[in-house]
Design a protein around this motif. Sequence first.
Motif, PDB file in Angstrom:
ATOM      1  N   GLY A   1      37.870  49.450  37.299  1.00 44.31           N
ATOM      2  CA  GLY A   1      37.536  48.028  37.293  1.00 44.31           C
ATOM      3  C   GLY A   1      36.618  47.583  38.422  1.00 44.31           C
ATOM      4  N   GLY A   2      36.198  48.488  39.308  1.00 44.45           N
ATOM      5  CA  GLY A   2      35.251  48.133  40.365  1.00 44.45           C
ATOM      6  C   GLY A   2      33.813  48.444  39.975  1.00 44.45           C
ATOM      7  N   PHE A   3      33.622  49.093  38.810  1.00 42.48           N
ATOM      8  CA  PHE A   3      32.252  49.379  38.371  1.00 42.48           C
ATOM      9  C   PHE A   3      31.608  48.112  37.829  1.00 42.48           C
ATOM     10  N   SER A   4      30.280  48.036  37.983  1.00 48.15           N
ATOM     11  CA  SER A   4      29.528  46.864  37.537  1.00 48.15           C
ATOM     12  C   SER A   4      29.323  46.899  36.027  1.00 48.15           C
ATOM     13  N   ALA A   5      28.801  45.779  35.486  1.00 47.03           N
ATOM     14  CA  ALA A   5      28.520  45.696  34.043  1.00 47.03           C
ATOM     15  C   ALA A   5      27.544  46.798  33.617  1.00 47.03           C
ATOM     16  N   GLU A   6      26.524  47.046  34.450  1.00 50.11           N
ATOM     17  CA  GLU A   6      25.542  48.069  34.065  1.00 50.11           C
ATOM     18  C   GLU A   6      26.164  49.459  34.023  1.00 50.11           C
ATOM     19  N   ALA A   7      27.016  49.749  35.015  1.00 50.50           N
ATOM     20  CA  ALA A   7      27.667  51.063  35.041  1.00 50.50           C
ATOM     21  C   ALA A   7      28.625  51.199  33.858  1.00 50.50           C
TER      22      ALA A   7
ATOM     23  N   MET B   1      43.286  39.207  40.461  1.00 51.18           N
ATOM     24  CA  MET B   1      42.987  39.092  41.886  1.00 51.18           C
ATOM     25  C   MET B   1      43.080  40.470  42.521  1.00 51.18           C
ATOM     26  N   ARG B   2      42.101  40.806  43.353  1.00 52.70           N
ATOM     27  CA  ARG B   2      42.241  42.020  44.171  1.00 52.70           C
ATOM     28  C   ARG B   2      42.229  41.554  45.608  1.00 52.70           C
TER      29      ARG B   2
ATOM     30  N   ILE C   1      53.982  50.981  40.341  1.00 54.64           N
ATOM     31  CA  ILE C   1      52.522  50.836  40.274  1.00 54.64           C
ATOM     32  C   ILE C   1      52.169  49.481  40.883  1.00 54.64           C
ATOM     33  N   PHE C   2      51.076  49.463  41.609  1.00 56.49           N
ATOM     34  CA  PHE C   2      50.727  48.299  42.428  1.00 56.49           C
ATOM     35  C   PHE C   2      49.297  47.887  42.103  1.00 56.49           C
ATOM     36  N   GLU C   3      49.151  46.618  41.732  1.00 51.23           N
ATOM     37  CA  GLU C   3      47.836  46.141  41.301  1.00 51.23           C
ATOM     38  C   GLU C   3      46.942  45.736  42.475  1.00 51.23           C
ATOM     39  N   GLY C   4      47.549  45.491  43.647  1.00 51.30           N
ATOM     40  CA  GLY C   4      46.792  44.913  44.757  1.00 51.30           C
ATOM     41  C   GLY C   4      46.179  45.939  45.684  1.00 51.30           C
ATOM     42  N   VAL C   5      45.923  45.523  46.914  1.00 48.46           N
ATOM     43  CA  VAL C   5      45.343  46.406  47.931  1.00 48.46           C
ATOM     44  C   VAL C   5      46.321  46.497  49.115  1.00 48.46           C
TER      45      VAL C   5
END
Length: 670
Positions: free
Chosen positions: A181-187, A207-208, A352-356
Amino acid sequence: MSDAGDQKTKEQASIDDKFFPPDAIVERAYVQGLSGYKDLYERSLSDPDSFWSEQAETLTWHKKWSSPICKYNLNIENGPVNISWFDGAETNISWNAVDRNVEAGLGDRVAFYWEGNDEGVERTVTYAQLKSMVCRIANYLKSVGVKRGDDVTLYMSLVPELPAAMATCARIGAIHSVVFGGFSAEALADRILDSTPNVVITVSGTMRGPKPIPLKAIVDEALQISEGKGHTVHHVLMLEQLPLSDVGGSMKAGRDVTWREAVDSQPDDCPVEWMPAEAPLFKLYTSGSTGKPKGVLHTAGGYMVGAMVTTKFVFDVQPVSDVYWCTADCGWITGHTYVTYGPLLLGATQVIFEGVPTWPDAGRCWSIVDKYKVTIFYTAPTAIRALHARGDAFVTRYSRASLRLLGSVGEPINPEAWRWYYEVVGGGRCPIMDTWWQTETGSHMITPLPGATPLKPGCATLPFFGVEPAVLDEKGNELQGPCEGILVIKRPWPSMMRTVAGDHKRFEQTYFSAFKGYYFTGDGCRRDSDGYYWITGRVDDVLNVSGHRIGTAEVESALVSHPVCVEAAVVAVEHAIKGQSIYAFVTLMTGSEPSDALRKELIATVRKVIGPFAAPDVIHWAPGLPKTRSGKIMRRVLRKIAACEEDQLGDTSTLADPSVVQQLVELRGK
Ligand code: PRX
């Protein structure tokens, strides 16, 4: 074996830098003592059929395999490279990971404790609930025509629906491709264009830490790009988290449906497809030294056995008493093998943890450890270094008494970070499993075993069962005894990648052409007098930034996509937290002037083309680049300039224009 916490062990450790497993760890371990490891390891190499049959038989197969258990050719001089395991067998990894546990009466056992980004946001999913979630998603996918062999792309945050959607694809024989989910639209569009799915599964937005991530809006843009390039995705399934009105993105009539309308109403029963052992299970795109990212293809049977066996032996998972937590996102291979598949195949309970780890503060991980009584904690050196930098108080304010085992993955862990992890986080009683492996290997390759392997800080130690490493010199000669060189593997293991999706030639070229008959890892390593392997990092043009693998060529091609950038050369420099950071030399069009605004634009271009995690830390203006007379960029020279070590340039006699070096030194920091 002595107790790692007692005085004798500490003195011993300071003498030879070895940390021995505590008795409590040895007593419960599947493999006890170094001799126990050595016996099993020898057997795994001398009689692979019996060793792997024994392991595989702990799982359920619809049809058994024929002999030999593995057929292969790794030498391109003898014909095409091919690897097959468990030929003739049929199984389903989703059945083994989900239904099997329910059938065994463990339906009420917690599969996932899900911890959201913000404290107090949590969910619990039992194995029975997971099964019905998987079946409902499967029925939705079938309703829109997904069948065996079809590709499905997943672009989601780490919610239970993500591993569930992966297991769903596997259940019906579809091939999942999870894009982080950190990749851009183009990637994302590039990956969609490569695997041509008809369905994309996503989340509205999440939210991250303190930042909203508009996943659906990114999918919308990616689908527009891919449509412009000839591939149309007809169905998007979206899980609602943040409302689209807050985070952006829209619903396209006829294409997009919400989870609530499309999945919740489906029947919660769906038969599994029994798949041949060598049927494709998933594609996961990863960076190489050249060209666009490649789709690493893993297959059903071998990957399943590799994931299960390594999770069991390396973490000594005892499903009844352990609470296991791997902090990886399912967008990377670690999340595939050590979140989705390995722990579920063993019927384990995991967090499992969604955050940072630093949100809302640097104590979050240890607060989660105490909350769920986590016993096994597996993370990346970059996270360990980031938390170390915030000070011990964030750790010591929590008890962490439940922890018994720690793990590290993704990059070499420096001995200082190792010691902090061991002493402060683990209180000197939890062995650290420093696991070396790759997207391509599918599961752990060089790693300690908790009750067997004396540890050395910063060392991945010894090969896992069935893995036969060798160290080569540059000419391809196998080195013996203590040595340093290039790490290769001499024979296939079950979870080895089978091909690059759609490009078998590239598979052969990348991994089997440099050294005939060996799998080339791309890593350098040192073997010491105990036979321990120390990974020294990539020997190709691949960067490792915060444990994320990025090709220099990808960043360079993103930079030159900016209209005023004529040429770019990217190197890695050491970074205290990220391990490596990206340093870019950029040549501008004649007439374009360097400026801070342009520097920001170039960085923004990389963020847009690849994603924020690939952004260069430094843009170094370069009127010219150091090249050989044949026009090849000398990165070795650039690395030295970036590291302020131009007094150690070595031989520069092949430079076409030696004056470039001085020019670049003068422009450093400008
Ligand atoms: O350079 C090695 C490094 O990460 C590379 C593989 O990256 P990727 O395919 O993204 O998979 C990461 C998670 C397995 C390797 O070629 N690497 C991974 N683990 C270690 C490591 N380097 C040193 N020690 C490790 N434990």
